[in-house]
Design a protein around this motif. Structure first.
Motif: not given
Length: 179
Positions: A135-145
């Motif tokens: 995932l993009s860095k922003i989405n990974q930091e936000r959700f922790g996939w």
């Protein structure tokens, strides 16, 4: 022992003997493989034994090497690497934080990298691929996939539209001096 001088000797050999005993000395060479790649599903491997089976749209390019084909085989073998953009669906069970920010349908884009062997026979292709999604860095930091950078496995089935055709011995000599 009989000594021979440097005299040149000639031998007459009929074409029938040449055709009967001679063989073509062809060098086997591989080739670069390039094409579009799509994985209809991905099985995300988990160490706990509870893997995730997901079908999602993805589209990208495959680049690889096709090994030399022997004349007695019908199939060719290639090793392919794939680079694609995937549609990833995030749900509450697949994230570590901010579950409340997710709605029922959560489609996010991920970059997929894959590698695997592919076999082609009469233009029909099948392969087994291993890869990972990011995932993009922003989405990974936000959700922790939970599946970020974790391996997945998929099969690929395809049909080669543009395939190198082999020339036959008879066909290669036809129409050479037509003008």
């Amino acid at each position: 022992m009989k000594a021979y001088n440097d005299a040149t000797r000639y031998f007459k050999v009929s074409m029938a003997d040449i055709n009967m005993y001679a063989s073509n000395n062809t060098r086997l060479t591989g080739s670069l493989a390039f094409g579009l790649i799509n994985f209809p599903f991905k099985y995300r491997i988990r160490s706990h034994g509870d893997g995730d089976f997901a079908g999602a749209f993805n589209f990208g390019a495959g680049l690889g090497y096709t090994f030399p084909k022997r004349k007695y085989r019908n199939a060719t073998f290639s090793m392919i690497t794939g680079y694609s953009i995937s549609n990833t669906i995030l749900d509450k069970s697949a994230v570590r934080r901010n579950e409340g920010d997710l709605v029922e349908t959560n489609n996010y884009s991920a970059f997929s990298i894959s590698i695997g062997p592919m076999v082609e026979n009469n233009r029909v292709q099948a392969g087994l691929f291993f890869g990972t999604d990011l995932l993009s860095k922003i989405n990974q930091e936000r959700f922790g996939w939970k599946h970020q950078g974790k391996p997945w496995i998929s099969i690929g089935i395809g049909y080669s539209i543009f395939s190198k055709q082999e020339a036959t011995a008879e066909g290669s000599n036809k129409d050479v001096n037509k003008n």
